[in-house]
Design an enzyme around this catalytic site. Structure first.
Site, PDB file in Angstrom:
ATOM      1  CG  LEU A   1      -0.978   5.332   6.896  1.00 53.25           C
ATOM      2  CD1 LEU A   1      -1.286   6.456   7.886  1.00 53.25           C
ATOM      3  CD2 LEU A   1      -1.329   3.977   7.501  1.00 53.25           C
TER       4      LEU A   1
ATOM      5  N   GLY B   1       0.841  -1.197   0.000  1.00 53.03           N
ATOM      6  CA  GLY B   1       0.000   0.000   0.000  1.00 53.03           C
ATOM      7  C   GLY B   1       0.872   1.240   0.000  1.00 53.03           C
ATOM      8  N   GLY B   2       2.057   1.123  -0.587  1.00 56.31           N
ATOM      9  CA  GLY B   2       3.057   2.192  -0.550  1.00 56.31           C
ATOM     10  C   GLY B   2       2.697   3.426  -1.328  1.00 56.31           C
TER      11      GLY B   2
ATOM     12  CG  HIS C   1      -7.557   5.742  18.698  1.00 58.51           C
ATOM     13  ND1 HIS C   1      -6.444   5.031  18.320  1.00 58.51           N
ATOM     14  CD2 HIS C   1      -8.055   6.290  17.563  1.00 58.51           C
ATOM     15  CE1 HIS C   1      -6.291   5.143  17.002  1.00 58.51           C
ATOM     16  NE2 HIS C   1      -7.255   5.897  16.531  1.00 58.51           N
TER      17      HIS C   1
END
EC number: 1.1.1.49
Length: 484
Positions: free
Chosen positions: A22, A17-18, A240
């Site tokens: 993100l 997913g380079g 989180h």
């Protein structure tokens, strides 16, 4: 004060997913800052892998543009950027097929630290893990980094853990939660366990209640399809806020090591009591003068997904018996702010009378923005006229206390990626921890679905629905004001 740079061994980091958002916004700009600081040793390489039909030169151009856009002030160092780009390579890859895997196998070295970042949908984790092994790329010393969501319920989390465990040992799996990489989050442990001042007070004898707030001003526009399937509970609370709760409430670990810390966090999750329905408030933002409603942003006119949630929790152990923990998080609130507030009890006996007796010590730990903490203490108001008491903060904003031009505070992602290279799992979630969090979360979601619960509307730009205020008011308490 110049930050002490802890070196790491040379590595090959493959980012599946380079070319994704993100990678361009966080991962690669963060790695560039680590390179610029001298923390990325000579011989280290970063290999992008994705479906896009690029070559190495095209990928380096993409990342140069991304660093220029998202890299901050450091992006202007063109000499350093040019050297960093020579560390990058790219392989077009078919995650579910055979394309690109032999080329990747030739690129990845066996004599350096190997790390594989799965910056892709969880549905591809199994395919990537399997192909890394069938093509002889991964080894027993390789590390994989996986992004949330770690499932959407207990069943899917278990399935995901089984998939990863088929090819990788738990000691090789790094489940990344960027909140745990924030400077202030790590300072929670330093403040609690490094100071004789706080630990004796960290219990139900002295603490009245604890608030954890993660407020965002952004909407769900652009990611409405994902968010409408998850909501604030799955997207924020289960991971989180749960991690922040664990760090503030856990027992002192025997040492500052990965399993010792995570063992104590797991005990907190397992001690969380079920939450009564009247202690949960779900909200959804309405249209405002500067934005659309949640339903418009999510493109679902009949959505009952929550963009806000507040709840009152209890931990069933000796330390925290009868101490409520109030959690809240939401989109399109009045300010961007993440804060943990420890409100201490009133004095057992005050020598002052009337309003002068109503003062409390409050420890506020700010995660964002303006990372730091302050302790509210009571003093005499200066000047004549008798004993008038006021509350003032003993403020430690990191940038002010340490010198914002001299101290380099690493971004959460770059800090955590360097921990992966070091093989330090302390700030990463373990599989049993993830499953325990879902085991507590699932009944809450099932409960409001069974009740056909409808989220309360709140004005965009406000502090959330009025019912969330009442959650505190019923206990004669008040939320801390949300402010930047």
């Amino acid at each position: 004060m110049v930050a002490r740079v802890i070196p790491v061994d040379p590595f090959d980091l493959v980012i599946f997913g380079g070319t994704g958002d993100l990678a361009r916004r966080k991962i690669l700009p963060g790695l560039f800052r680590r390179y610029r600081s001298g923390q990325m040793p000579d011989g280290s390489r970063i290999i992008g892998a994705a479906r896009s039909d690029l070559d190495g030169a095209g990928y380096r151009k993409m990342i140069a543009d991304a660093i220029a856009e998202f890299g901050g002030d450091e992006a202007g160092d063109q000499d350093c950027l040019s050297k960093f780009l020579t560390c990058l390579d790219y392989v077009p890859i078919d995650a579910k097929g055979t394309g690109g895997w032999s080329e990747l196998a030739q690129l990845v070295r066996k004599d350096v630290v190997q790390a594989f970042y799965f910056s892709v949908a969880p549905s591809l984790f199994g395919d990537l893990a399997e192909r890394l092994h069938t093509n002889g790329i991964a080894s027993a010393n390789s590390r994989i980094v996986v992004e949330k969501p770690f499932g959407r319920d207990l069943e899917s989390a278990r399935a995901l853990n089984r998939t990863l465990a088929t090819h990788f040992d738990e000691s090789q799996i790094y489940r990344i939660d960027h909140y745990l990489g924030k400077e202030t989050v790590q300072n929670l442990m330093a403040v609690r366990f490094g100071n004789v001042l706080f630990e004796p007070l960290w219990n139900n004898h002295y603490v009245d209640h604890i608030q954890i707030t993660v407020a965002e001003t952004v909407s769900v526009a652009g990611r409405g399809a994902y968010y409408d399937r998850s909501g604030a509970m799955r997207d924020m609370v289960q991971n989180h806020l749960m991690q922040l709760l664990c760090l503030i409430a856990m027992e002192p670990p025997s040492q500052f090591g990965a399993d010792a810390v995570r063992d104590e966090k797991l005990k907190v999750i397992r001690a969380l009591q079920p939450v009564d329905a009247h202690h949960i408030v779900r909200g959804q933002y309405d249209a405002g003068p500067d934005g659309k409603s949640y339903r418009e942003d999510a493109e679902n006119p009949r959505s009952f997904t929550e963009s806000f949630i507040a709840m009152k929790c209890h931990i069933a152990n000796w330390r925290w018996a009868d101490v409520p923990f109030y959690l809240r998080t939401g989109k399109r609130l009045k300010a961007r702010s993440s804060e943990i507030t420890v409100v201490f009890k009133d004095l057992g006996h005050s020598i002052f009378e009337g309003d002068e007796a109503r003062h409390r010590n409050i420890l506020s730990i700010r995660l964002q923005p303006n990372e730091g903490m302050d302790l509210q203490v009571t003093i005499k108001e200066p000047g004549p006229g008798g004993m008038r008491l006021i509350d003032v903060p003993l403020d430690m904003t990191f940038a002010d206390a340490l010198g914002d031009k001299e101290v380099e505070v690493a971004d959460a992602y770059e800090r955590l990626i360097m921990d992966v290279i070091r093989g330090n799992q302390t700030l990463f979630m373990r599989g049993d921890e993830v499953e325990a969090a879902w085991r507590w979360t699932d009944p809450l979601i099932e409960g409001w679905e069974a009740r056909n619960d409808v989220p309360k509307l709140y004005d965009a730009g406000s502090a959330g629905p009025e019912d969330a205020m009442m959650l505190m008011h019923r206990d004669n308490r008040r939320w801390r004001d949300i402010k930047a």
